[in-house]
Design a protein around this motif. Structure first.
Motif, PDB file in Angstrom:
ATOM      1  N   LYS A  23       6.749 -19.108  57.992  1.00 26.92           N
ATOM      2  CA  LYS A  23       7.606 -19.542  56.892  1.00 26.92           C
ATOM      3  C   LYS A  23       9.005 -18.943  56.959  1.00 26.92           C
ATOM      4  O   LYS A  23       9.816 -19.150  56.054  1.00 26.92           O
ATOM      5  CB  LYS A  23       6.949 -19.190  55.551  1.00 26.92           C
ATOM      6  N   ARG A  28      10.503 -20.311  62.299  1.00 27.57           N
ATOM      7  CA  ARG A  28       9.421 -21.272  62.066  1.00 27.57           C
ATOM      8  C   ARG A  28       9.567 -22.567  62.862  1.00 27.57           C
ATOM      9  O   ARG A  28       8.658 -23.379  62.889  1.00 27.57           O
ATOM     10  CB  ARG A  28       9.340 -21.613  60.574  1.00 27.57           C
ATOM     11  N   TRP A  29      10.697 -22.780  63.514  1.00 27.25           N
ATOM     12  CA  TRP A  29      10.937 -24.058  64.179  1.00 27.25           C
ATOM     13  C   TRP A  29       9.924 -24.326  65.281  1.00 27.25           C
ATOM     14  O   TRP A  29       9.402 -25.420  65.401  1.00 27.25           O
ATOM     15  CB  TRP A  29      12.350 -24.098  64.765  1.00 27.25           C
ATOM     16  N   SER A 207      10.682 -34.757  60.468  1.00 28.14           N
ATOM     17  CA  SER A 207      10.277 -33.606  59.658  1.00 28.14           C
ATOM     18  C   SER A 207      10.866 -32.314  60.200  1.00 28.14           C
ATOM     19  O   SER A 207      11.302 -31.434  59.442  1.00 28.14           O
ATOM     20  CB  SER A 207       8.748 -33.502  59.621  1.00 28.14           C
ATOM     21  N   LYS A 208      10.881 -32.185  61.518  1.00 27.96           N
ATOM     22  CA  LYS A 208      11.430 -30.965  62.121  1.00 27.96           C
ATOM     23  C   LYS A 208      12.926 -30.856  61.861  1.00 27.96           C
ATOM     24  O   LYS A 208      13.439 -29.763  61.548  1.00 27.96           O
ATOM     25  CB  LYS A 208      11.145 -30.962  63.628  1.00 27.96           C
ATOM     26  N   GLU A 211      13.569 -29.620  58.395  1.00 26.61           N
ATOM     27  CA  GLU A 211      13.346 -28.175  58.333  1.00 26.61           C
ATOM     28  C   GLU A 211      14.532 -27.421  58.927  1.00 26.61           C
ATOM     29  O   GLU A 211      15.014 -26.422  58.346  1.00 26.61           O
ATOM     30  CB  GLU A 211      12.070 -27.857  59.113  1.00 26.61           C
ATOM     31  N   GLU A 214      17.579 -27.620  56.645  1.00 23.57           N
ATOM     32  CA  GLU A 214      17.400 -26.723  55.491  1.00 23.57           C
ATOM     33  C   GLU A 214      17.768 -25.284  55.855  1.00 23.57           C
ATOM     34  O   GLU A 214      18.463 -24.593  55.094  1.00 23.57           O
ATOM     35  CB  GLU A 214      15.951 -26.792  55.013  1.00 23.57           C
ATOM     36  N   ASP A 215      17.333 -24.833  57.009  1.00 22.85           N
ATOM     37  CA  ASP A 215      17.630 -23.462  57.435  1.00 22.85           C
ATOM     38  C   ASP A 215      19.112 -23.293  57.778  1.00 22.85           C
ATOM     39  O   ASP A 215      19.722 -22.259  57.459  1.00 22.85           O
ATOM     40  CB  ASP A 215      16.777 -23.094  58.645  1.00 22.85           C
TER      41      ASP A 215
END
Length: 441
Positions: A23, A28-29, A207-208, A211, A214-215
């Motif tokens: 998380k 987390r990637w 989806s990746k 993510e 977002e980071d």
């Protein structure tokens, strides 16, 4: 030496494994299960790293030790032969530079990257049939479209996103020593394994990218993400590094457990355009941990001779031959192999070569560390034919002969169970999971 074993209640399996990174932004990637967590690295840095000191990882993997170190204000570098770690380093650096709006735009236009011309995947022998025809074609189109993107940082991150989602869009799952195949692949009609939902490659990449965006949106300005991971064996690189130049080593080498990284990460190697010949050569260059590895002793002897290190090589060989516990275990395994009781007769050879090569690595660590510097190593004991191989005690005995003193061996409160095959024959017993602390004399 056994009196140095102490149970450390603060250590959990999550802390010394990838679970602790699942998380964590950026970490987390990529699902790199062989890593320890960034929180574990910070715990070690707080205890042992001088302010602004040089941190080194000779088996850098996905770079967790190095990234956590630079984020805490240290200089960090390492070596890693698997190209996946190099791809991680490039992506983390690109993530610090990339313009957020460019990544958002690329995500919005994702569908256009899944159509059009693309170089067909040149499958490895062990990856044929890993993807559905539609996913196979989508990957080829995606790689072709990404290769034509001008913005280097966007290109790097899109390429990396594809690398990260291969398993979830395939008929395979990483399962210890190999890829496990879903029965829907048709590859192994006797298998009843069902991995659950298999995403389309487009869904998985989308989806990746969400993510990753977002980071990137939450990144902190001025926090460095550049680390130097050299794609070279530490056997050779350690001979070229300046002597006494490292303040702290944090590492987790491959375990002596028959784990073949080139098979586990076959899909990623395929994506990175490795051929069967490339994969075979890579497997042989890695630290011996599988029964397929051939001995490296003579090649390493020649390497040390090229650097005028013949005396040190002789010291390493003497150290390796002096550890009685190792050779007792090997003798038991060799007898079991002769009797046909061992499921693979090459296991004794693998164990011998693993410890000889680790003696090389320990000697190189002794060469590059400063006086008083610590080496912190995560490793597991292993068991073959019901015989536990005390990796922690054997490696620590070698370290004490090669310039280190043993500060202690932290034992996790919960060990690792033996395999179902060994459990049936030898009963249920745990083996130690440990963290070694060595100090350069």
């Amino acid at each position: 030496m056994a009196d140095k074993l102490t149970t450390n209640e603060a250590l959990t399996r999550s802390l010394v494994s990838f679970q602790g990174n699942k998380k964590q932004p950026f970490y987390r990637w990529l699902k790199y299960k062989e890593a320890f967590s960034s929180d574990f690295v910070r715990l070690i840095l707080d205890r042992y790293a001088p302010k602004g000191g040089v941190v080194f990882d000779p088996f850098a993997g996905s770079g967790t030790a190095l990234f956590a170190s630079v984020q805490e204000g240290h200089v960090a570098t390492g070596t890693e032969l698997l190209p996946i770690g190099i791809a991680v380093a490039a992506a983390r650096a690109a993530a610090q530079r990339v313009k957020l709006d460019k990544m958002v735009e690329a995500r919005r236009n994702l569908a256009s990257l899944m159509v059009g011309p693309g170089k067909p995947l040149r499958h490895l022998r062990m990856t044929k049939g890993a993807f559905s025809e539609s996913n196979d074609a989508a990957i080829a189109s995606y790689r072709g479209a990404v290769s034509r993107i001008r913005d280097k940082d966007v290109k790097c991150l899109l390429h990396f996103a594809g690398l990260c989602v291969l398993e979830e869009s395939s008929f395979t799952r990483k399962d210890g020593q190999y890829l496990r195949w879903d029965y829907r692949s048709g590859k192994n009609v006797d298998s009843k394994f069902h991995k659950g939902v298999i995403k389309t490659f487009a869904e998985a990449v989308g989806s990746k990218l969400d993510e990753m965006i977002e980071d990137i949106a939450g990144r902190k300005e001025g926090v460095p993400m550049d680390v130097a991971i050299n794609q070279e064996s530490f056997f050779s690189y350690g001979l070229k590094m300046p002597k006494a130049s490292v303040d702290l080593v944090v590492t987790s080498p491959p375990y002596c457990n028959r784990y073949d990284y080139t098979r586990t990460y076959a899909l990623e190697l395929l994506y990175l355009d490795y051929t069967d010949a490339d994969v075979s050569a890579l497997r042989q260059s890695l630290l011996t941990a599988t029964v397929e590895n051939r001995p490296k002793m003579e090649a390493l002897r020649s390497l040390f001779a090229e650097h005028d290190e013949d005396t040190r090589f002789a010291e390493i060989l003497e150290t390796y031959e002096s550890v009685g516990a190792l050779h007792e275990v090997v003798a038991i395994l060799e007898q079991a192999a002769t009797d046909g009781s061992l499921n693979n007769p090459n296991i004794p050879r693998m164990v011998r070569n693993y410890f000889f090569e680790m003696a090389i690595a320990i000697s190189n660590l002794s060469r590059i560390t400063k006086r008083g510097a610590k080496v912190v190593m995560v490793n597991d004991n292993v068991r073959y034919f019901g015989e536990e191989v005390p990796v922690d005690l054997i490696l620590s005995a070698m370290a004490e002969r090669l310039g280190f003193s043993l500060e202690g061996i932290w034992v996790l409160p919960r060990g690792k169970g033996n395999s179902s095959q060994q459990m049936g024959a030898h009963g249920r017993t745990e083996i130690r999971k440990c963290v070694y602390i060595w100090k350069r004399r």
